[in-house]
Design an enzyme around this catalytic site. Structure first.
Site, mmCIF file in Angstrom:
data_model
loop_
_atom_site.group_PDB
_atom_site.id
_atom_site.type_symbol
_atom_site.label_atom_id
_atom_site.label_comp_id
_atom_site.label_asym_id
_atom_site.label_seq_id
_atom_site.Cartn_x
_atom_site.Cartn_y
_atom_site.Cartn_z
ATOM 1 N N HIS A 1 0.840 -1.194 0.000
ATOM 2 C CA HIS A 1 0.000 0.000 0.000
ATOM 3 C C HIS A 1 0.877 1.247 0.000
ATOM 4 O O HIS A 1 1.942 1.271 0.620
ATOM 5 C CB HIS A 1 -0.915 0.015 1.230
ATOM 6 C CG HIS A 1 -1.949 -1.057 1.219
ATOM 7 N ND1 HIS A 1 -3.291 -0.796 1.045
ATOM 8 C CD2 HIS A 1 -1.847 -2.402 1.348
ATOM 9 C CE1 HIS A 1 -3.966 -1.934 1.070
ATOM 10 N NE2 HIS A 1 -3.109 -2.924 1.257
ATOM 11 N N HIS B 1 -2.870 -5.507 8.349
ATOM 12 C CA HIS B 1 -1.890 -4.439 8.119
ATOM 13 C C HIS B 1 -1.744 -3.633 9.403
ATOM 14 O O HIS B 1 -1.876 -2.407 9.413
ATOM 15 C CB HIS B 1 -2.316 -3.559 6.949
ATOM 16 C CG HIS B 1 -2.171 -4.242 5.628
ATOM 17 N ND1 HIS B 1 -0.974 -4.323 4.951
ATOM 18 C CD2 HIS B 1 -3.078 -4.894 4.861
ATOM 19 C CE1 HIS B 1 -1.141 -4.994 3.820
ATOM 20 N NE2 HIS B 1 -2.405 -5.356 3.740
ATOM 21 N N ALA C 1 1.607 -9.023 7.015
ATOM 22 C CA ALA C 1 1.413 -7.619 7.387
ATOM 23 C C ALA C 1 0.931 -7.461 8.826
ATOM 24 O O ALA C 1 0.059 -6.658 9.133
ATOM 25 C CB ALA C 1 0.454 -6.918 6.425
ATOM 26 N N ASP D 1 -6.173 -13.089 -2.675
ATOM 27 C CA ASP D 1 -5.457 -11.811 -2.672
ATOM 28 C C ASP D 1 -4.899 -11.533 -4.071
ATOM 29 O O ASP D 1 -3.862 -10.885 -4.236
ATOM 30 C CB ASP D 1 -4.341 -11.811 -1.631
ATOM 31 C CG ASP D 1 -3.828 -10.412 -1.297
ATOM 32 O OD1 ASP D 1 -4.564 -9.435 -1.536
ATOM 33 O OD2 ASP D 1 -2.687 -10.296 -0.803
#
Length: 378
Positions: free
Chosen positions: A134, A188, A213, A267
């Site tokens: 990201h 995350h 993550a 994913d």
């Protein structure tokens, strides 16, 4: 119009039996044992399983859901349907607020059409230290006001939000999401064990790609992994591509969570179904080499090129799951996460005729969506 599939090995969460099933108006009306009454379409003794349900998917066939481009999103869905995924939720990645709003509004139209099962915001309310693929420059602290705008843009189709619960406002975001009927997922995140427990108590019920993550599992600092695996209210996503998670850790998670709390996810990103090369994921540049997607800058894993049929085969062959358990983690459990288990996720009378015909090698030989063949058995 009625169709009977005969000479099948039908796989349900309860077991495998030789039999047949009848479909009328897109739904399963009968499931029988032994020989089918009357004439039917023989599938030659092959396995018939429910269509796979993928609750974490960024695209495929060159299409990327985060762009919101509808034609490319259709390409991605078509690719994954050919690989047995009959229900897909579109996952977005961190972007500007305007970019996320536009993408949600566009994809909501595909949800209206039944092409997508919902929208998942994987970001921007995630930890900089665990942001993975990201864009760190676009991360934001959780804002319930902002998220309310994103939910509005999605017109009732926002189904999940991934949050780093330890961030300021993270718990308020989780509570708001749950109140709005949106699944709150932990991911995350740099949350420790205790912070994760508090987030679960606030309503978080999914672990976004467990292990990835987030802090690793430790014997003195168990971190979020232990908290998420230990709580019966949490479903854990696992990316079963042999890259994201070592098979030993896959087995460990599965042994703790069991088929009822384990959801296989891909994913997948735009490169799924295509070859090596350069692609985009949100604002980030990704290079696929040997089927593994990584950021051009920094080298972080950037989604996958996985399809659910491969994840299903690996679950049986590499992890030792029975066919009924593999069906549950690839279909029924993720359907339950979405609140759709009454209509999809298993082979049962009254449910949608979303079906996959598999060879003895568990290769896809045919796919049906709502009683219509996407690819006819070969």
């Amino acid at each position: 119009m009625s169709l009977t599939l005969a000479d099948a090995r039908i796989v349900t969460p309860e077991g495998v039996h030789e039999g047949w099933l009848t479909i009328e108006d897109g739904r399963i009306t009968h499931v029988g044992h032994g020989s089918a009454p009357g004439n039917g379409l023989s599938v030659g003794g092959r396995h018939v399983v429910p269509g796979f349900v993928d609750i974490h998917n960024h695209g495929g066939a060159g299409g990327s859901f985060p762009t919101g481009e509808q034609d490319r999103a259709r390409d991605a869905v078509a690719l994954h349907r050919r690989h047995g995924t009959t229900t897909t939720m579109a996952s977005l990645v961190t972007d500007s607020l305007d970019g996320l709003t536009r993408a949600a509004a566009s994809l909501a139209e595909l949800c209206d059409d039944g092409l997508l099962a919902g929208i998942h915001f994987e970001g921007p309310y995630i930890a900089r230290s665990r942001c993975g693929a990201h864009d760190p420059t676009l991360l934001r602290e959780p804002s319930t006001q902002e998220f309310a705008g994103l939910v509005k843009a999605g017109r009732g189709h926002v189904r999940m939000i991934t949050v780093a619960a330890e961030l300021p406002g993270g718990l308020d975001m989780i509570r708001m999401a749950v109140a709005e009927g949106v699944i709150a997922a932990i991911g995350h995140s740099d949350a420790d064990y205790d912070e994760t427990i508090v987030a679960i108590e606030a309503g978080a019920s999914v672990a976004t790609h467990l292990y990835n993550a987030m802090p690793p599992l430790g014997h003195r600092a168990p971190g979020p992994v232990a908290a998420l695996l230990d709580d019966e209210r949490v479903t854990v996503e696992l990316i079963n591509d042999g890259v994201h998670v070592h098979p030993a850790m896959m087995r460990l998670a599965y042994e703790v969570a069991g088929p009822g709390r384990t959801a296989l996810v891909t994913d997948a990103m735009a490169a799924a179904g295509l070859g090596d090369g350069d692609y985009g994921l949100g604002t980030m540049r990704v290079r696929v080499d040997g089927g593994v997607a990584r950021l051009v800058e920094g080298g972080s894993i950037a989604g996958s090129t996985l399809t659910m049929d491969v994840a299903f085969r690996r679950a049986v062959r590499e992890l030792g799951m029975s066919l009924p358990d593999a069906v549950q983690v690839a279909s029924l459990t993720p359907a339950r996460v979405l609140g759709l288990a009454d209509t999809i996720g298993s082979i049962a009378v009254g449910k949608a005729a979303d079906l996959v015909v598999l060879s003895d090698e568990l290769e896809v030989a045919g796919v049906m969506k709502d009683g219509a063949w996407i690819t006819e058995p070969r």
